[in-house]
Design a protein around this motif. Structure first.
Motif, PDB file in Angstrom:
ATOM      1  N   ILE A 114       0.858  -1.188   0.000  1.00 44.37           N
ATOM      2  CA  ILE A 114       0.000   0.000   0.000  1.00 44.37           C
ATOM      3  C   ILE A 114       0.890   1.232   0.000  1.00 44.37           C
ATOM      4  O   ILE A 114       1.863   1.306   0.762  1.00 44.37           O
ATOM      5  CB  ILE A 114      -0.949   0.005   1.213  1.00 44.37           C
ATOM      6  CG1 ILE A 114      -1.917  -1.196   1.118  1.00 44.37           C
ATOM      7  CG2 ILE A 114      -1.742   1.310   1.271  1.00 44.37           C
ATOM      8  CD1 ILE A 114      -2.875  -1.304   2.286  1.00 44.37           C
ATOM      9  N   GLN A 115       0.553   2.184  -0.862  1.00 43.63           N
ATOM     10  CA  GLN A 115       1.389   3.381  -1.016  1.00 43.63           C
ATOM     11  C   GLN A 115       0.958   4.482  -0.053  1.00 43.63           C
ATOM     12  O   GLN A 115      -0.233   4.776   0.090  1.00 43.63           O
ATOM     13  CB  GLN A 115       1.319   3.891  -2.455  1.00 43.63           C
ATOM     14  CG  GLN A 115       2.328   4.977  -2.767  1.00 43.63           C
ATOM     15  CD  GLN A 115       2.342   5.347  -4.236  1.00 43.63           C
ATOM     16  OE1 GLN A 115       1.350   5.176  -4.942  1.00 43.63           O
ATOM     17  NE2 GLN A 115       3.476   5.847  -4.702  1.00 43.63           N
ATOM     18  N   PHE A 116       1.939   5.080   0.580  1.00 43.49           N
ATOM     19  CA  PHE A 116       1.753   6.221   1.470  1.00 43.49           C
ATOM     20  C   PHE A 116       2.670   7.345   0.991  1.00 43.49           C
ATOM     21  O   PHE A 116       3.550   7.114   0.156  1.00 43.49           O
ATOM     22  CB  PHE A 116       2.104   5.825   2.914  1.00 43.49           C
ATOM     23  CG  PHE A 116       1.153   4.844   3.529  1.00 43.49           C
ATOM     24  CD1 PHE A 116       0.046   5.267   4.240  1.00 43.49           C
ATOM     25  CD2 PHE A 116       1.375   3.474   3.390  1.00 43.49           C
ATOM     26  CE1 PHE A 116      -0.830   4.366   4.811  1.00 43.49           C
ATOM     27  CE2 PHE A 116       0.511   2.551   3.946  1.00 43.49           C
ATOM     28  CZ  PHE A 116      -0.602   2.996   4.665  1.00 43.49           C
ATOM     29  N   PRO A 117       2.496   8.561   1.488  1.00 48.49           N
ATOM     30  CA  PRO A 117       3.390   9.657   1.068  1.00 48.49           C
ATOM     31  C   PRO A 117       4.871   9.341   1.279  1.00 48.49           C
ATOM     32  O   PRO A 117       5.717   9.763   0.497  1.00 48.49           O
ATOM     33  CB  PRO A 117       2.939  10.826   1.952  1.00 48.49           C
ATOM     34  CG  PRO A 117       1.500  10.539   2.246  1.00 48.49           C
ATOM     35  CD  PRO A 117       1.414   9.049   2.366  1.00 48.49           C
ATOM     36  N   GLU A 118       5.194   8.566   2.306  1.00 49.41           N
ATOM     37  CA  GLU A 118       6.600   8.241   2.577  1.00 49.41           C
ATOM     38  C   GLU A 118       7.096   7.021   1.808  1.00 49.41           C
ATOM     39  O   GLU A 118       8.291   6.715   1.838  1.00 49.41           O
ATOM     40  CB  GLU A 118       6.819   8.026   4.086  1.00 49.41           C
ATOM     41  CG  GLU A 118       5.969   6.943   4.694  1.00 49.41           C
ATOM     42  CD  GLU A 118       4.627   7.439   5.225  1.00 49.41           C
ATOM     43  OE1 GLU A 118       4.099   6.783   6.126  1.00 49.41           O
ATOM     44  OE2 GLU A 118       4.141   8.479   4.739  1.00 49.41           O
ATOM     45  N   GLY A 119       6.192   6.303   1.122  1.00 50.97           N
ATOM     46  CA  GLY A 119       6.626   5.151   0.335  1.00 50.97           C
ATOM     47  C   GLY A 119       5.634   4.001   0.412  1.00 50.97           C
ATOM     48  O   GLY A 119       4.492   4.165   0.846  1.00 50.97           O
TER      49      GLY A 119
ATOM     50  N   PRO B 128      -9.125  -4.345   7.569  1.00 56.86           N
ATOM     51  CA  PRO B 128      -8.098  -3.311   7.380  1.00 56.86           C
ATOM     52  C   PRO B 128      -6.698  -3.918   7.325  1.00 56.86           C
ATOM     53  O   PRO B 128      -6.475  -5.010   7.858  1.00 56.86           O
ATOM     54  CB  PRO B 128      -8.279  -2.413   8.601  1.00 56.86           C
ATOM     55  CG  PRO B 128      -8.848  -3.324   9.645  1.00 56.86           C
ATOM     56  CD  PRO B 128      -9.731  -4.287   8.914  1.00 56.86           C
ATOM     57  N   PRO B 129      -5.759  -3.206   6.686  1.00 50.18           N
ATOM     58  CA  PRO B 129      -4.426  -3.780   6.477  1.00 50.18           C
ATOM     59  C   PRO B 129      -3.592  -3.841   7.749  1.00 50.18           C
ATOM     60  O   PRO B 129      -3.682  -2.974   8.619  1.00 50.18           O
ATOM     61  CB  PRO B 129      -3.799  -2.837   5.450  1.00 50.18           C
ATOM     62  CG  PRO B 129      -4.484  -1.535   5.662  1.00 50.18           C
ATOM     63  CD  PRO B 129      -5.895  -1.879   6.057  1.00 50.18           C
ATOM     64  N   LEU B 130      -2.788  -4.889   7.842  1.00 50.45           N
ATOM     65  CA  LEU B 130      -1.762  -5.017   8.861  1.00 50.45           C
ATOM     66  C   LEU B 130      -0.421  -5.094   8.129  1.00 50.45           C
ATOM     67  O   LEU B 130      -0.296  -5.818   7.146  1.00 50.45           O
ATOM     68  CB  LEU B 130      -1.980  -6.273   9.708  1.00 50.45           C
ATOM     69  CG  LEU B 130      -3.264  -6.316  10.539  1.00 50.45           C
ATOM     70  CD1 LEU B 130      -3.406  -7.674  11.213  1.00 50.45           C
ATOM     71  CD2 LEU B 130      -3.260  -5.201  11.586  1.00 50.45           C
ATOM     72  N   PHE B 131       0.553  -4.357   8.606  1.00 53.14           N
ATOM     73  CA  PHE B 131       1.807  -4.232   7.863  1.00 53.14           C
ATOM     74  C   PHE B 131       2.910  -5.076   8.476  1.00 53.14           C
ATOM     75  O   PHE B 131       2.886  -5.412   9.666  1.00 53.14           O
ATOM     76  CB  PHE B 131       2.223  -2.763   7.784  1.00 53.14           C
ATOM     77  CG  PHE B 131       1.227  -1.910   7.049  1.00 53.14           C
ATOM     78  CD1 PHE B 131       1.153  -1.963   5.673  1.00 53.14           C
ATOM     79  CD2 PHE B 131       0.340  -1.097   7.740  1.00 53.14           C
ATOM     80  CE1 PHE B 131       0.222  -1.201   4.979  1.00 53.14           C
ATOM     81  CE2 PHE B 131      -0.593  -0.338   7.066  1.00 53.14           C
ATOM     82  CZ  PHE B 131      -0.655  -0.384   5.679  1.00 53.14           C
ATOM     83  N   GLN B 132       3.877  -5.428   7.647  1.00 53.86           N
ATOM     84  CA  GLN B 132       5.007  -6.232   8.067  1.00 53.86           C
ATOM     85  C   GLN B 132       6.305  -5.583   7.602  1.00 53.86           C
ATOM     86  O   GLN B 132       6.291  -4.634   6.818  1.00 53.86           O
ATOM     87  CB  GLN B 132       4.883  -7.646   7.495  1.00 53.86           C
ATOM     88  CG  GLN B 132       4.728  -7.702   5.991  1.00 53.86           C
ATOM     89  CD  GLN B 132       4.505  -9.110   5.488  1.00 53.86           C
ATOM     90  OE1 GLN B 132       4.981 -10.080   6.086  1.00 53.86           O
ATOM     91  NE2 GLN B 132       3.798  -9.257   4.375  1.00 53.86           N
TER      92      GLN B 132
ATOM     93  N   LYS C 160      -4.248 -12.056   3.519  1.00 51.33           N
ATOM     94  CA  LYS C 160      -5.364 -12.804   4.080  1.00 51.33           C
ATOM     95  C   LYS C 160      -4.960 -14.274   4.183  1.00 51.33           C
ATOM     96  O   LYS C 160      -4.145 -14.753   3.385  1.00 51.33           O
ATOM     97  CB  LYS C 160      -6.590 -12.667   3.181  1.00 51.33           C
ATOM     98  CG  LYS C 160      -7.057 -11.240   2.953  1.00 51.33           C
ATOM     99  CD  LYS C 160      -8.170 -11.200   1.927  1.00 51.33           C
ATOM    100  CE  LYS C 160      -8.577  -9.767   1.611  1.00 51.33           C
ATOM    101  NZ  LYS C 160      -9.626  -9.701   0.550  1.00 51.33           N
ATOM    102  N   PRO C 161      -5.494 -15.000   5.123  1.00 48.63           N
ATOM    103  CA  PRO C 161      -5.160 -16.435   5.221  1.00 48.63           C
ATOM    104  C   PRO C 161      -5.465 -17.156   3.909  1.00 48.63           C
ATOM    105  O   PRO C 161      -6.581 -17.092   3.391  1.00 48.63           O
ATOM    106  CB  PRO C 161      -6.072 -16.923   6.357  1.00 48.63           C
ATOM    107  CG  PRO C 161      -6.321 -15.708   7.195  1.00 48.63           C
ATOM    108  CD  PRO C 161      -6.379 -14.561   6.228  1.00 48.63           C
TER     109      PRO C 161
END
Length: 248
Positions: A206-211, A227-231, A218-219
């Motif tokens: 997922i793109q954000f202003p910082e990158g 909602p997204p969980l980031f790694q 998903k399983p």
């Protein structure tokens, strides 16, 4: 005097091995120029594939005689390439004509072997142009432009799990060429690098202003949870949260 001098040579060639005739034929090959520009850290290999036009020739000609390779090496700055490619030539009593030129567009995003990859393109020789394609200009040139983009992803290779690796994707890397128009012409194919890199698979970053941030899938799926969980991921030996700057 010239005719008398050539006559013994021609007679000798008739009884000489086919390889000798093929060498002489290549001296008088009808050629075209294939040229263009490459970005820094790119290289190009063009492999020309030929076919014989006489029905009695396939058994007389080896596969290696029906391919010719042309190559430029990696360079740290933008650079040009230029190949003189035969459109036709003789191999002994056989006539070989160009069918296609396979292109291997090579790029590297680091110095390790696994950080080199390639995409394909092609120059295809045809009897008639497909609808929507143009032929050579009056000055004898055909110009095309290919745009190459780096697609990034987290590696699943055991030796570098979680490390950023990239796939090269080049669009527009080819052309159709009319076989009766090739001799003495110039095909120019310039490669440009898209400054914006993209994830290799949709809805995995997922793109954000910082990158870009990689999200947990998903399983049983590769796409992001909602909602997204980031790694995190690895890049140049560091643990990172955002690409390409590593840290936010």
């Amino acid at each position: 005097m010239i005719r008398r001098a050539l006559r013994p040579l021609c007679l000798a060639l008739l009884i000489a091995p086919l390889s000798a005739c093929g060498t002489l034929g290549s001296l008088f090959a009808e050629r075209f120029t294939f040229e263009g520009e490459l970005p820094a850290d790119f290289a190009l290999r063009a492999q020309a594939h030929y076919y014989v036009t006489e029905s009695n020739c396939p058994g007389l000609v080896s596969r290696s005689q029906l391919t010719k390779s042309f190559e430029t090496e990696f360079q740290p700055e933008p650079h040009s390439y230029r190949f003189a490619i035969p459109a036709s030539y003789r191999i002994g009593i056989c006539q070989a004509r160009l069918g296609r030129v396979a292109l291997y567009i090579k790029g590297k995003h680091g110095e390790k072997e696994w950080q080199q990859t390639y995409d394909n393109g092609e120059l295809r020789v045809v009897e008639e142009l497909p609808e929507g394609f143009t032929s050579f200009l009056p000055d004898g040139t055909l110009r095309r432009r290919a745009v190459c983009t780096w697609w990034f992803q987290k590696s699943h290779a055991i030796s570098r799990v979680g490390e950023i690796e990239k796939i090269l994707n080049c669009t527009g890397a080819g052309a159709y060429l009319l076989n009766q128009e090739l001799g003495g012409k110039t095909v120019r194919l310039d490669f440009v690098l898209n400054p914006e890199e993209e994830p290799s698979r949709h809805d995995t970053w997922i793109q954000f202003p910082e990158g870009w941030k990689p999200c947990l899938p998903k399983p049983g799926w590769q796409r992001c949870q909602n909602p997204p969980l980031f790694q995190t991921f690895k890049m140049n030996g560091q643990e990172c949260t955002v690409y390409p700057n590593c840290t936010e």
